[in-house]
Design an enzyme around this catalytic site. Structure first.
Site, short mmCIF file in Angstrom:
data_model
loop_
_atom_site.label_atom_id
_atom_site.label_comp_id
_atom_site.label_asym_id
_atom_site.label_seq_id
_atom_site.Cartn_x
_atom_site.Cartn_y
_atom_site.Cartn_z
N ARG A 1 0.85 -1.21 0.00
CA ARG A 1 0.00 0.00 0.00
C ARG A 1 0.88 1.25 0.00
O ARG A 1 0.55 2.26 -0.63
CB ARG A 1 -0.96 0.02 1.20
CG ARG A 1 -0.27 0.07 2.54
CD ARG A 1 -1.23 0.37 3.68
NE ARG A 1 -0.61 0.11 4.96
CZ ARG A 1 -1.00 0.67 6.10
NH1 ARG A 1 -2.01 1.52 6.12
NH2 ARG A 1 -0.39 0.38 7.22
N GLU B 1 -18.58 4.15 -1.11
CA GLU B 1 -17.79 3.43 -2.11
C GLU B 1 -18.55 3.22 -3.42
O GLU B 1 -17.95 3.23 -4.50
CB GLU B 1 -17.37 2.06 -1.55
CG GLU B 1 -16.45 2.14 -0.34
CD GLU B 1 -17.17 2.47 0.97
OE1 GLU B 1 -18.42 2.41 1.00
OE2 GLU B 1 -16.49 2.80 1.95
N PHE C 1 -14.39 -3.25 1.00
CA PHE C 1 -15.42 -2.28 0.60
C PHE C 1 -15.43 -2.07 -0.92
O PHE C 1 -16.49 -1.88 -1.51
CB PHE C 1 -15.19 -0.95 1.32
CG PHE C 1 -15.03 -1.12 2.81
CD1 PHE C 1 -15.94 -1.87 3.53
CD2 PHE C 1 -13.96 -0.55 3.49
CE1 PHE C 1 -15.80 -2.05 4.90
CE2 PHE C 1 -13.81 -0.72 4.86
CZ PHE C 1 -14.73 -1.48 5.57
N HIS D 1 -5.40 -3.37 2.06
CA HIS D 1 -5.91 -4.11 3.21
C HIS D 1 -6.63 -5.39 2.83
O HIS D 1 -7.71 -5.70 3.33
CB HIS D 1 -6.80 -3.22 4.08
CG HIS D 1 -6.06 -2.09 4.75
ND1 HIS D 1 -5.45 -1.08 4.03
CD2 HIS D 1 -5.82 -1.82 6.05
CE1 HIS D 1 -4.87 -0.24 4.87
NE2 HIS D 1 -5.07 -0.66 6.09
N ASP E 1 -7.80 -5.76 13.00
CA ASP E 1 -9.17 -5.35 12.68
C ASP E 1 -10.13 -6.53 12.57
O ASP E 1 -11.34 -6.39 12.74
CB ASP E 1 -9.21 -4.54 11.38
CG ASP E 1 -8.91 -3.06 11.62
OD1 ASP E 1 -8.77 -2.66 12.80
OD2 ASP E 1 -8.82 -2.31 10.63
N ARG F 1 -1.57 -4.44 3.63
CA ARG F 1 -1.20 -3.56 4.74
C ARG F 1 0.12 -3.97 5.37
O ARG F 1 0.89 -3.13 5.83
CB ARG F 1 -2.30 -3.61 5.80
CG ARG F 1 -1.98 -2.83 7.07
CD ARG F 1 -3.16 -2.82 8.03
NE ARG F 1 -2.85 -2.00 9.20
CZ ARG F 1 -2.39 -2.48 10.35
NH1 ARG F 1 -2.19 -3.77 10.50
NH2 ARG F 1 -2.12 -1.67 11.35
#
Lengths: 310, 277
Positions: free
Chosen positions: A10, A58, A83, A109, A117, A167
């Site tokens: 990323r 999104e 998303f 991610h 998360d 990530r």
């Protein structure tokens, strides 16, 4: 491979995008309130007039990107993989893939390596969802150098592309001189005991496994598949012919991702036994990324174990 | 080549209605109700308002139209054919295997279609992207987007509306085809849609309410929209689903039903007599 110098794809993406912005004024970037996490903030800082933050919306972001593309802009659209490809799947299907809109969906991610998360944010089906869409090209890059190449390369292609980014900081595998070609896998070594086919964050794990196995007298080769679709059929069939076994390893569901894509090729062209390492039809969970790689048996140690068992 | 004579525009709209009935009858499939409600809007846009040239359907500087309620493709195809984007004979192949005229508009198959649509709620976002791009490129294009009133059940419409306001997209004109009916019934009964004007007003649109079948009023509304600066416009066009065919008007059953031969003949006779005008 430099194991000490690590960078997340990323981050490489954000840096490459900001660079690309200086060379190509048609590049515009959209984000859905995650720019400091997806690293598109690096672009936004340099080119605020070409950066559009749509807020946490999104579906709308995909549509706006399509509209921009019809005026010759090259939109790079970023949010977390879950998303992008989950929440906005219908927008990608009907407004991007079907009309062949020139939109680059660069989602960060992806996979369990999101870490703490947990399941809601660990996208394990994105390769599957994107791969099944007609007109969609799918990439998943494994290190800093390759990611920076890919970010530029996809700007030259006309049509939709999905680029999967992560990530977790991972080792730099390639040196600056490495030549990459869209749709072509990269082979490391020519061991014939097994082929480990990996993509994204698992490529460095496969390379670590290769080193460990070498010390045990087992010679394996590793193939980095950065282009999931169209997949490099030639290298897969060649390796199936030259090695005793094929093992795929991915930070993604074993349903529909790299393992499935490899099986599809081999089932039709050169049937051999394939072992798929990946997330086995379950959701992810919270934990440290490195712990999760081990928990889900997609780290170097797990690869070594599978190869050694025979 | 802009037509300003009201009667001439009404005559074109009547031809468009005939084409719609022909398309849906020949296909024995399609959506006549919502197609008939947006005929006058489309006719005014393509024949009086938009800066377009059928000879150059991809011209960079052209105005764009997105039919976000893509199931009303018979109306769009019919207007495009009347405008000369393609031969009228093609209309009778609507929805048939091998035809460019797919059930829902495909921008890569049909000259004059500016955006592929069909999955409701998505067109307005694309229109916002176009309006933004036109401003970035200083292209001076106006972007029109026709949205169904049932379609605004979709949350994406409101996401797009926020961005249209935030970016002061005064080159964007949304037309709400407010025929009050959606597939399953009246819009206020299905998802509780009421006070549409208040909702969009609070989202920052310049609102113009107009009789969506009055050509002259529609022209005035579009001209007002053009003069509006600093915010997007929404024209709430009060329309009648099935407009022009007595037995289809305000009937929810004609949302997605093709006429049989008897109904087809009756519809064509009514249009020949222009009973509704």
């Amino acid at each position: 491979m430099d194991l000490d110098k690590k960078i997340a794809t990323r981050q490489s993406y954000g840096e490459a995008l900001a660079e690309l912005g200086s060379r190509n004024e048609n590049v515009v970037v959209l984000d859905a309130d995650l720019s400091s996490a997806t690293k598109t903030a690096l672009f936004a800082k340099r080119y605020p007039e070409r950066f559009i933050n749509v807020g946490i919306a999104e579906q709308n972001m995909m549509g706006i990107a399509v509209g921009l593309s019809t005026f010759g802009k090259i939109p790079y659209v970023s949010t977390f993989a879950v998303f992008a490809t989950g929440r906005a799947y219908d927008q990608i299907r009907n407004s991007i893939a079907y009309p062949k809109s020139n939109v680059k969906i660069c989602a960060t991610h992806a996979g369990v390596t999101v870490g703490e998360d947990g399941a809601t944010h660990q996208m394990l089906e994105d390769l599957s969802l994107m791969r099944t869409l007609p007109n969609m090209k799918v990439m998943c890059t494994s290190d800093d150098i390759q990611t920076k190449w890919a970010v530029e390369e996809i700007s030259k292609m006309n049509g939709p592309v999905y680029l999967r980014l992560c990530r977790l900081a991972t080792p730099i595998i390639y040196d600056e001189k490495q030549k990459f070609e869209f749709g072509k896998g990269i082979q490391f070594g020519d061991g014939t005991d097994a082929t480990i086919i990996a993509t994204g964050v698992t490529v460095s794990e496969a390379l670590k496994a290769q080193e460990i196995l070498k010390k045990q007298g087992v010679q394996v080769r590793v193939v980095d598949i950065h282009t999931i679709k169209p997949i490099d059929e030639d290298i897969i069939v060649k390796c199936a012919k030259e090695t005793k076994k094929i093992i795929t390893v991915e930070d993604h569901s074993i349903i529909g991702g790299l393992g499935s894509a490899v099986c599809e090729v081999l089932a039709e062209k050169y049937p051999v036994n394939v072992q798929r390492l990946g997330i086995k039809d379950t959701f992810g969970k919270s934990g440290k990324a490195q712990e999760l790689l081990n928990y889900f048996k997609i780290d170097a140690e797990s690869i070594v174990e599978v190869v050694s068992k025979g | 080549m802009k037509i300003t004579d009201i009667e001439a525009l009404e005559n074109i709209a009547n031809e468009v209605r005939k084409n719609i009935i022909e398309e849906v009858y020949q296909a024995q499939s399609g959506h006549p109700g919502g197609s008939l409600s947006c005929v006058d809007i489309l006719t005014v846009l393509y024949f009086n308002q938009m800066n377009i040239n059928p000879e150059k359907p991809r011209d960079e500087g052209r105005d764009r139209l997105i039919l976000s309620k893509g199931h009303c493709s018979p109306a769009l195809y019919s207007v495009l054919a009347e405008k000369g984007y393609f031969a009228k004979e093609k209309l009778k192949n609507f929805r048939k295997l091998g035809s460019e005229l797919q059930g829902h508009p495909d921008m890569n198959k049909v000259p004059g279609v500016d955006m592929t649509s069909g999955s409701l709620g998505q067109g307005l976002s694309v229109a916002v992207g176009m309006a933004l791009a036109s401003k970035m490129n200083r292209a001076g294009c106006r972007i029109y987007c026709i949205v169904g009133d049932g379609e605004i059940d979709e949350g994406q419409i409101w996401e797009a509306s926020m961005m249209a306001y935030k970016n002061k997209l005064d080159n964007l004109c949304v037309i709400l085809d407010n025929n009050q009916l959606q597939l399953d019934g009246r819009i206020e009964d299905i998802a509780g849609l009421d006070n549409i004007r208040g909702k969009f007003e609070s989202f920052g649109f310049k609102i113009i309410e107009v009789d969506g079948h009055n050509i002259s009023n529609l022209i005035d509304a579009f001209n007002t929209a053009k003069q509006t600066k600093g915010k997007p416009t929404m024209i709430i066009a009060k329309t009648i689903k099935g407009k022009g065919i007595s037995f289809m008007e305000n009937q929810v059953g004609w949302h997605g039903t093709a006429p049989n031969q008897e109904q087809y003949e009756k519809a064509m006779e009514e249009l020949a007599r222009k009973d509704y005008v």
